[in-house]
Design a protein around this motif. Structure first.
Motif, PDB file in Angstrom:
ATOM      1  N   ASN A 269       0.896  -1.401   0.035  1.00 58.62           N
ATOM      2  CA  ASN A 269      -0.029  -0.030   0.064  1.00 58.62           C
ATOM      3  C   ASN A 269       0.768   1.154   0.077  1.00 58.62           C
ATOM      4  N   ILE A 270       2.006   1.416   0.689  1.00 58.97           N
ATOM      5  CA  ILE A 270       3.080   2.408   0.846  1.00 58.97           C
ATOM      6  C   ILE A 270       3.267   2.493  -0.730  1.00 58.97           C
ATOM      7  N   ALA A 271       3.773   1.558  -1.598  1.00 58.61           N
ATOM      8  CA  ALA A 271       4.242   1.770  -2.855  1.00 58.61           C
ATOM      9  C   ALA A 271       3.069   2.248  -3.826  1.00 58.61           C
ATOM     10  N   LEU A 272       2.047   1.783  -3.591  1.00 58.57           N
ATOM     11  CA  LEU A 272       0.596   2.261  -4.460  1.00 58.57           C
ATOM     12  C   LEU A 272       0.311   3.832  -3.779  1.00 58.57           C
ATOM     13  N   TYR A 273       0.496   4.197  -2.688  1.00 56.81           N
ATOM     14  CA  TYR A 273      -0.019   5.394  -2.446  1.00 56.81           C
ATOM     15  C   TYR A 273       1.115   6.424  -2.963  1.00 56.81           C
ATOM     16  N   ARG A 274       2.582   5.741  -3.031  1.00 60.15           N
ATOM     17  CA  ARG A 274       3.388   6.729  -3.426  1.00 60.15           C
ATOM     18  C   ARG A 274       3.145   7.019  -5.058  1.00 60.15           C
ATOM     19  N   LYS A 275       2.936   5.896  -5.664  1.00 61.97           N
ATOM     20  CA  LYS A 275       2.604   5.989  -7.140  1.00 61.97           C
ATOM     21  C   LYS A 275       1.625   6.909  -7.442  1.00 61.97           C
ATOM     22  N   MET A 276       0.473   6.751  -6.743  1.00 52.13           N
ATOM     23  CA  MET A 276      -0.575   7.703  -6.935  1.00 52.13           C
ATOM     24  C   MET A 276      -0.479   9.193  -6.660  1.00 52.13           C
ATOM     25  N   LYS A 277       0.466   9.399  -5.717  1.00 50.71           N
ATOM     26  CA  LYS A 277       1.045  10.719  -5.482  1.00 50.71           C
ATOM     27  C   LYS A 277       1.721  11.250  -6.623  1.00 50.71           C
ATOM     28  N   GLU A 278       2.596  10.524  -7.261  1.00 53.79           N
ATOM     29  CA  GLU A 278       3.591  10.885  -8.480  1.00 53.79           C
ATOM     30  C   GLU A 278       2.616  11.111  -9.493  1.00 53.79           C
ATOM     31  N   GLU A 279       1.518  10.419  -9.886  1.00 48.29           N
ATOM     32  CA  GLU A 279       0.478  10.561 -10.841  1.00 48.29           C
ATOM     33  C   GLU A 279      -0.578  11.755 -10.601  1.00 48.29           C
ATOM     34  N   LYS A 281      -2.829  11.655  -8.293  1.00 49.27           N
ATOM     35  CA  LYS A 281      -4.145  11.017  -8.035  1.00 49.27           C
ATOM     36  C   LYS A 281      -4.599  10.821  -6.322  1.00 49.27           C
ATOM     37  N   LEU A 282      -3.343  11.301  -5.576  1.00 52.75           N
ATOM     38  CA  LEU A 282      -3.427  11.191  -4.030  1.00 52.75           C
ATOM     39  C   LEU A 282      -4.425  12.456  -3.640  1.00 52.75           C
ATOM     40  N   ASN A 283      -5.389  12.575  -3.866  1.00 50.71           N
ATOM     41  CA  ASN A 283      -6.357  13.718  -3.519  1.00 50.71           C
ATOM     42  C   ASN A 283      -7.089  13.498  -2.366  1.00 50.71           C
ATOM     43  N   VAL A 284      -6.420  12.696  -1.308  1.00 51.80           N
ATOM     44  CA  VAL A 284      -6.909  12.703   0.211  1.00 51.80           C
ATOM     45  C   VAL A 284      -5.666  12.812   0.808  1.00 51.80           C
ATOM     46  N   ARG A 285      -5.383  13.777   1.823  1.00 52.96           N
ATOM     47  CA  ARG A 285      -4.142  13.848   2.616  1.00 52.96           C
ATOM     48  C   ARG A 285      -3.954  12.445   3.562  1.00 52.96           C
ATOM     49  N   MET A 286      -3.170  11.880   3.337  1.00 51.81           N
ATOM     50  CA  MET A 286      -2.980  10.466   3.883  1.00 51.81           C
ATOM     51  C   MET A 286      -2.139  10.445   5.151  1.00 51.81           C
ATOM     52  N   HIS A 312       2.427  17.681   2.118  1.00 54.81           N
ATOM     53  CA  HIS A 312       1.048  17.144   3.063  1.00 54.81           C
ATOM     54  C   HIS A 312       0.336  16.251   2.266  1.00 54.81           C
ATOM     55  N   LEU A 313       0.589  15.393   1.816  1.00 53.54           N
ATOM     56  CA  LEU A 313      -0.183  14.292   0.917  1.00 53.54           C
ATOM     57  C   LEU A 313      -0.053  12.915   1.657  1.00 53.54           C
ATOM     58  N   THR A 562     -17.305  19.469  -1.665  1.00 53.24           N
ATOM     59  CA  THR A 562     -16.118  19.378  -0.977  1.00 53.24           C
ATOM     60  C   THR A 562     -14.752  19.887  -1.599  1.00 53.24           C
ATOM     61  N   ILE A 563     -13.895  20.562  -1.001  1.00 56.48           N
ATOM     62  CA  ILE A 563     -12.969  21.454  -1.615  1.00 56.48           C
ATOM     63  C   ILE A 563     -11.645  20.712  -0.987  1.00 56.48           C
ATOM     64  N   PHE A 564     -10.524  20.446  -1.819  1.00 54.89           N
ATOM     65  CA  PHE A 564      -9.630  19.751  -1.726  1.00 54.89           C
ATOM     66  C   PHE A 564      -8.135  20.555  -2.019  1.00 54.89           C
ATOM     67  N   ASP A 565      -7.143  21.002  -1.355  1.00 54.23           N
ATOM     68  CA  ASP A 565      -6.313  21.817  -1.763  1.00 54.23           C
ATOM     69  C   ASP A 565      -6.653  23.064  -2.707  1.00 54.23           C
TER      70      ASP A 565
END
Length: 572
Positions: A269-279, A281-286, A312-313, A562-565
């Motif tokens: 999951n850590i690897a997935l979240y990092r990948k989503m951040k790079e792309e 797509k990590l649009n929730v602060r984890m 802060h993602l 909902t407003i994010f970032d």
């Protein structure tokens, strides 16, 4: 003289340019006004308008002052009488579980065993023979009626096995601490049929297989015995993981959630979240907690150190330990036996020696420890281990912010210890709403009234409470937990006046528990959790004023925006 005039001219140009730049910086990307805005800032509880630039709040105050931040490029949102708060924070949930609940068989809303059977039949009809059918969310204590045959209050597998003869089925209990397997799944796992010899070999420390009068498994596997089945379920695919992730982001936005405390993740999951951040797509602060089930992972991170994301993602600085089970499956670890099962005290699902050594190493390396504890014995044992580790390293306890996740049932003597030790209770108020009607059968009236869901007692002792839903144990809807927090009622509005009403939160306390106090529980109160200049532009807009509407209107309220970032990510 000419040189002096030249210097003055250059200074004038620099000052003018500076003023122009400053003026340009003050122009907002986004302005929001036209409704009640609750800031969770004690010095200014409400404001009329908010201005945002580059994902940060640059103004929060009177509407008469907002025009100075506007230019032709500024986007303006008129709330049209709606209510805005800081972005809600899910203080304890399972992010990929949320996504997979949307992909697999979702049993959260089932009201009978017959409904569960029907959902399984529909999934089987759409599957290939031999394909695993998995789901989650059933809870026998929430059904309108139990099936005719039960053991320990749980149904037997036979009806599910009849509709799925060629597909292995595993349905995780809503709590996540038990599961039901069909006949095919148990055959694959080698636990059906059972001989006397194999029964002895299948005993699992920290768990149990529910059995019928002949000694055969009923299909229910409790606590760590679940692994007998789950180790045979095929691993997910990267494509399915990505889909589940994207669905979880969308579900969070629909429910006004802009930040998420993910309670226990591993390397994948850590690897997935990092990948989503790079792309992007990590649009929730984890705020991710490392799973304590993987000691090698913990050792790797002790050596590496905490990871606080400057954007802060994705922040990793805490460890999740699962120390007992759930009350519904009688896995919660109690000081005294269960009222409805004499001689049974629940399960210690993780050795307390590991809690102690993890606490030591966490203090040494700057990590926060977040330990799951529902029963009063589990809570006491964990507080004891925390305290011992802190006493041995007094120089490293100034701002540890260790947590206990759930803290659902406490011995009265242990309530003040949270404040004394600086331990934060992360409590999901909706569990009270769902569990209280039957929890009294497990604990009896005295233990319920003196130590269960003790929100106001803990708040008055001087500790903040981090709220949430424990999704997918419960739906991610924060308004259900907000409602439970302030009413102490079931989601059907019972009983009149609420259970143990002296433990209700005020609406202000409930809002803080989902915003600023939840941010504090993740060391992030300086960057989010309230609407103040310099903080991140995460907001939740409701179509009703949850701070003033009648109690029965809270559950009829919807997330409107909902407003994010600083960007609108959901609009109803």
């Amino acid at each position: 003289m000419r040189k002096i005039r030249t210097i003055f001219a250059m200074l004038f140009i620099l000052v003018l340019a500076s003023c122009q730049n400053q003026n340009e910086q003050e122009k907002a990307d986004l302005i929001i006004s036209g409704g009640t805005i609750y800031t969770v800032n004690e010095n200014m509880p409400t404001v009329e308008a908010v201005a945002v630039k580059n994902n940060k709040i640059i103004f929060a105050g009177a509407a008469t002052q907002i025009d100075q931040y506007k230019n032709d490029d500024t986007k303006v949102i008129d709330l049209q009488g709606k209510t805005m708060t800081p972005g809600f924070i899910e203080g304890h949930g399972h992010f990929m579980g949320l996504g997979y609940n949307e992909l697999n068989v979702d049993l959260l809303q089932t009201k009978s065993f017959d409904e569960v059977i029907q959902k399984v039949k529909e999934a089987v009809d759409a599957a290939e023979p031999g394909q695993w059918i998995t789901g989650r969310g059933w809870h026998q204590s929430k059904w309108n009626e139990l099936p005719e045959n039960t053991i320990n209050g749980f149904p037997l597998h036979h009806a599910i096995s009849e509709v799925s003869p060629n597909n292995p089925v595993y349905l995780r209990h809503a709590s996540g601490h038990a599961g039901m397997a069909n006949e095919k799944a148990m055959q694959i796992a080698g636990v059906l049929p059972l001989s006397k010899e194999s029964m002895a070999n299948l005993d699992v420390e920290g768990g149990e297989i529910f059995r019928d009068e002949q000694g055969n498994p009923t299909g229910v596997f409790n606590e760590r015995a679940m692994t007998l089945i789950t180790k045979h379920i095929p691993e997910s695919t990267p494509e399915k993981d990505r889909k589940a992730f994207e669905l979880a982001v969308k579900a969070s936005h629909r429910n006004g959630i802009t930040s998420f405390h993910d309670a226990g993740i591993g390397k994948e999951n850590i690897a997935l979240y990092r990948k989503m951040k790079e792309e992007g797509k990590l649009n929730v602060r984890m705020y991710a907690m490392l799973t304590g089930w993987d000691p090698e992972l913990l050792e790797e991170w002790y050596e590496k150190g905490i990871e606080v994301d400057s954007s802060h993602l994705l922040t990793i600085r805490s460890i999740k330990l699962n120390c007992d089970g759930a009350l519904g499956s009688r896995g919660a670890w109690l000081l005294k036996e269960y009222t409805d099962q004499p001689g049974h005290f629940g399960h210690e699902t993780l050795p307390m020696s590991f809690v102690y050594t993890t606490s030591q190493k966490a203090l040494e390396n700057g990590f926060q420890v977040c330990s799951h504890a529902i029963g009063d014995r589990a809570n006491r044992e964990i507080l004891d281990r925390y305290e011992k580790a802190m006493q041995e390293q007094p120089g490293k306890t100034e701002d540890h912010r260790f947590r206990i996740e759930h803290a659902q049932h406490l011995h009265p003597d242990d309530i003040p210890r949270f404040a004394e030790l600086g331990v934060i209770p992360a409590m999901q108020a909706v569990h009270m709403s769902s569990d209280r009607p039957w929890a009294i059968d497990r604990l009896g009236e005295k233990r319920i009234k003196e130590g269960a869901y003790m929100w106001q007692a803990l708040l008055e002792s001087g500790v903040p409470i981090v709220n949430g839903t424990d999704v997918p144990v419960e739906p991610i809807d924060p308004l259900a937990s907000f409602y439970a927090s302030v009413t102490r009622k079931t989601l059907k509005g019972k009983p009149e006046g609420g259970y143990e009403p002296e433990q209700k939160m005020t609406r202000e306390q409930a809002l803080r528990s989902y915003t600023l106090d939840a941010a504090y529980g993740a060391f992030e109160e300086d960057i989010k959790g309230s609407i103040e200049i310099g903080k991140l532009a995460d907001f939740t807009v409701f179509d009703k004023d949850i701070m003033t509407v009648e109690e029965n209107e809270i559950l009829k309220t919807n997330v409107a925006i909902t407003i994010f970032d600083g960007k609108v990510v959901y609009q109803k």
